[in-house]
Design a protein around this motif. Structure first.
Motif, PDB file in Angstrom:
ATOM      1  N   ALA A  14      19.412  24.991  36.373  1.00 18.20           N
ATOM      2  CA  ALA A  14      20.443  25.237  37.384  1.00 18.20           C
ATOM      3  C   ALA A  14      20.014  24.933  38.817  1.00 18.20           C
ATOM      4  CB  ALA A  14      20.912  26.688  37.301  1.00 18.20           C
ATOM      5  N   GLY A  15      18.766  24.544  39.043  1.00 13.00           N
ATOM      6  CA  GLY A  15      18.363  24.214  40.404  1.00 13.00           C
ATOM      7  C   GLY A  15      17.369  25.186  40.992  1.00 13.00           C
ATOM      8  N   PRO A  16      16.894  24.925  42.216  1.00  6.49           N
ATOM      9  CA  PRO A  16      15.812  25.707  42.809  1.00  6.49           C
ATOM     10  C   PRO A  16      16.234  27.037  43.432  1.00  6.49           C
ATOM     11  CG  PRO A  16      16.510  23.991  44.314  1.00  6.49           C
ATOM     12  CD  PRO A  16      17.302  23.786  43.051  1.00  6.49           C
ATOM     13  N   ASP A  17      17.518  27.277  43.651  1.00  3.94           N
ATOM     14  CA  ASP A  17      17.969  28.517  44.285  1.00  3.94           C
ATOM     15  C   ASP A  17      18.003  29.615  43.236  1.00  3.94           C
ATOM     16  OD1 ASP A  17      19.128  30.578  45.614  1.00  3.94           O
ATOM     17  OD2 ASP A  17      20.868  29.466  46.334  1.00  3.94           O
ATOM     18  N   PHE A  18      16.910  30.401  43.135  1.00  2.00           N
ATOM     19  CA  PHE A  18      16.798  31.366  42.045  1.00  2.00           C
ATOM     20  C   PHE A  18      17.898  32.419  42.046  1.00  2.00           C
ATOM     21  CE2 PHE A  18      15.348  35.291  40.070  1.00  2.00           C
ATOM     22  CZ  PHE A  18      15.021  34.828  38.799  1.00  2.00           C
ATOM     23  N   PRO A  19      18.182  33.104  43.173  1.00  2.35           N
ATOM     24  CA  PRO A  19      19.224  34.141  43.120  1.00  2.35           C
ATOM     25  C   PRO A  19      20.548  33.644  42.560  1.00  2.35           C
ATOM     26  CG  PRO A  19      18.005  34.325  45.168  1.00  2.35           C
ATOM     27  CD  PRO A  19      17.561  33.043  44.508  1.00  2.35           C
ATOM     28  N   ALA A  20      21.029  32.517  43.061  1.00  4.40           N
ATOM     29  CA  ALA A  20      22.318  31.990  42.594  1.00  4.40           C
ATOM     30  C   ALA A  20      22.221  31.505  41.153  1.00  4.40           C
ATOM     31  CB  ALA A  20      22.782  30.864  43.505  1.00  4.40           C
ATOM     32  N   SER A  21      21.116  30.844  40.816  1.00  3.06           N
ATOM     33  CA  SER A  21      20.948  30.322  39.459  1.00  3.06           C
ATOM     34  C   SER A  21      20.842  31.456  38.451  1.00  3.06           C
ATOM     35  CB  SER A  21      19.699  29.441  39.383  1.00  3.06           C
ATOM     36  OG  SER A  21      19.812  28.335  40.251  1.00  3.06           O
ATOM     37  N   TRP A  22      20.065  32.491  38.802  1.00  5.31           N
ATOM     38  CA  TRP A  22      19.909  33.625  37.891  1.00  5.31           C
ATOM     39  C   TRP A  22      21.218  34.382  37.715  1.00  5.31           C
ATOM     40  CZ3 TRP A  22      20.426  38.836  39.399  1.00  5.31           C
ATOM     41  CH2 TRP A  22      20.243  39.743  38.352  1.00  5.31           C
ATOM     42  N   ALA A  23      21.934  34.640  38.805  1.00  9.37           N
ATOM     43  CA  ALA A  23      23.208  35.370  38.718  1.00  9.37           C
ATOM     44  C   ALA A  23      24.190  34.621  37.830  1.00  9.37           C
ATOM     45  CB  ALA A  23      23.796  35.575  40.114  1.00  9.37           C
ATOM     46  N   ARG A  24      24.268  33.308  38.010  1.00  8.14           N
ATOM     47  CA  ARG A  24      25.185  32.494  37.212  1.00  8.14           C
ATOM     48  C   ARG A  24      24.785  32.524  35.731  1.00  8.14           C
ATOM     49  NH1 ARG A  24      25.358  28.732  40.523  1.00  8.14           N
ATOM     50  NH2 ARG A  24      23.512  27.590  39.820  1.00  8.14           N
ATOM     51  N   ALA A  25      23.487  32.360  35.458  1.00 11.47           N
ATOM     52  CA  ALA A  25      23.010  32.345  34.077  1.00 11.47           C
ATOM     53  C   ALA A  25      23.185  33.704  33.410  1.00 11.47           C
ATOM     54  CB  ALA A  25      21.537  31.933  34.042  1.00 11.47           C
ATOM     55  N   PHE A  26      22.925  34.768  34.150  1.00 12.28           N
ATOM     56  CA  PHE A  26      23.020  36.111  33.584  1.00 12.28           C
ATOM     57  C   PHE A  26      24.453  36.433  33.190  1.00 12.28           C
ATOM     58  CE2 PHE A  26      23.343  40.680  33.519  1.00 12.28           C
ATOM     59  CZ  PHE A  26      22.164  41.072  32.898  1.00 12.28           C
ATOM     60  N   VAL A  27      25.389  36.147  34.071  1.00  5.34           N
ATOM     61  CA  VAL A  27      26.797  36.428  33.779  1.00  5.34           C
ATOM     62  C   VAL A  27      27.265  35.615  32.580  1.00  5.34           C
ATOM     63  CG1 VAL A  27      29.163  36.220  34.639  1.00  5.34           C
ATOM     64  CG2 VAL A  27      27.362  37.108  36.136  1.00  5.34           C
ATOM     65  N   ARG A  28      26.875  34.357  32.550  1.00  2.00           N
ATOM     66  CA  ARG A  28      27.276  33.487  31.434  1.00  2.00           C
ATOM     67  C   ARG A  28      26.705  33.985  30.122  1.00  2.00           C
ATOM     68  NH1 ARG A  28      25.826  27.006  31.000  1.00  2.00           N
ATOM     69  NH2 ARG A  28      26.591  26.691  28.862  1.00  2.00           N
ATOM     70  N   ASP A  29      25.461  34.468  30.144  1.00  4.65           N
ATOM     71  CA  ASP A  29      24.792  34.886  28.925  1.00  4.65           C
ATOM     72  C   ASP A  29      25.249  36.266  28.458  1.00  4.65           C
ATOM     73  OD1 ASP A  29      22.752  34.577  26.863  1.00  4.65           O
ATOM     74  OD2 ASP A  29      21.641  36.127  27.930  1.00  4.65           O
ATOM     75  N   LYS A  30      25.400  37.207  29.378  1.00  8.53           N
ATOM     76  CA  LYS A  30      25.685  38.593  28.994  1.00  8.53           C
ATOM     77  C   LYS A  30      27.168  38.938  29.026  1.00  8.53           C
ATOM     78  CE  LYS A  30      24.265  43.360  29.804  1.00  8.53           C
ATOM     79  NZ  LYS A  30      23.363  44.267  30.545  1.00  8.53           N
ATOM     80  N   PHE A  31      27.904  38.370  29.971  1.00 12.44           N
ATOM     81  CA  PHE A  31      29.322  38.714  30.123  1.00 12.44           C
ATOM     82  C   PHE A  31      30.189  37.467  29.936  1.00 12.44           C
ATOM     83  CE2 PHE A  31      26.985  41.772  32.823  1.00 12.44           C
ATOM     84  CZ  PHE A  31      27.413  42.957  32.267  1.00 12.44           C
ATOM     85  N   GLY A  32      29.949  36.735  28.870  1.00 13.44           N
ATOM     86  CA  GLY A  32      30.660  35.482  28.644  1.00 13.44           C
ATOM     87  C   GLY A  32      32.149  35.664  28.395  1.00 13.44           C
ATOM     88  N   SER A  33      32.849  34.547  28.337  1.00 14.92           N
ATOM     89  CA  SER A  33      34.308  34.587  28.201  1.00 14.92           C
ATOM     90  C   SER A  33      34.753  35.173  26.871  1.00 14.92           C
ATOM     91  CB  SER A  33      34.879  33.168  28.352  1.00 14.92           C
ATOM     92  OG  SER A  33      34.358  32.314  27.346  1.00 14.92           O
TER      93      SER A  33
END
Length: 211
Positions: free
Chosen positions: A149-168
């Motif tokens: 997702a790129g070098p910006d860890f906070p944004a990349s982690w938040a996006r990945a976490f939501v997708r993984d744990k609170f998916g559609s």
């Protein structure tokens, strides 16, 4: 009965049930909303021919009837079908007057990324090792998503976490609304509660500490 969730509770695993669900269950039980196993059987000429049981997590009886309540904080969305169909059957048998479901509301579901991004920035998260301070162990999938997702860890982690744990495909307001629009659960009267984004509180844990 006010419901409050901390941002840290969103990122920590519950070891089964998430902390917000456990807390809400305790509060309901203390107020007389008890777990019940309801058995409906068919008897022909004194002989039981068939039977089916329904387990409801919280039931509250009143003079006008019984209210059944289920909490679907972050389950697989087919659990909505199970709950609504149970309410339908129990209502048709005169056992339940109203069925209630509590889930993540639309505003909460849509704000999850921003809530976690704010958490990451507030606590200076720069990599996965920083999450260990809060008792969080990212899954292999989350690590893979952040790595792409790129070098910006906070944004990349938040996006990945939501997708993984609170998916559609998890239980949230939009998925519940889909069932209601299809008529799942009819004709049982329903009270549907979506916890809003405003119910989430920001934590103030300092670096190196855990609550």
């Amino acid at each position: 009965m006010a419901t409050r969730i901390t941002d840290m509770e969103l990122i920590r695993g519950g070891g089964g049930e998430a902390a917000p669900t456990q807390r809400l269950r305790r509060a309901l039980t203390e107020r007389g909303w008890v777990k019940r196993k309801i058995v409906i059987s068919k008897t022909v000429d004194g002989v039981e021919r068939s039977g089916i049981s329904h387990e409801i997590d919280h039931v509250r009886r009143a003079a006008a009837g019984a209210i059944a309540l289920e909490i679907e904080w972050n389950n697989k969305d087919p659990f909505f079908d199970r709950d609504l169909e149970n309410f339908q059957r129990l209502h048709s048998e005169g056992v339940v007057s109203v069925g209630t479901i509590v889930t993540r509301g639309q505003s909460l579901n849509e704000s999850l990324h921003d809530i976690l991004l704010t958490f990451a920035k507030a606590h200076d998260l720069t990599g996965f090792d920083d999450l260990a301070r809060f008792g969080v162990e990212p899954t292999k999938r989350q690590r893979g998503l952040v790595g792409k997702a790129g070098p910006d860890f906070p944004a990349s982690w938040a996006r990945a976490f939501v997708r993984d744990k609170f998916g559609s495909a998890t239980t949230h307001w939009a998925k519940l609304q889909e069932r209601i629009e299809r008529g799942v659960g009819n004709p049982c009267p329903l009270l549907l509660i979506g916890l809003p984004g405003a119910s989430v509180q920001q934590t103030t844990v300092r670096a190196g500490e855990r609550d």
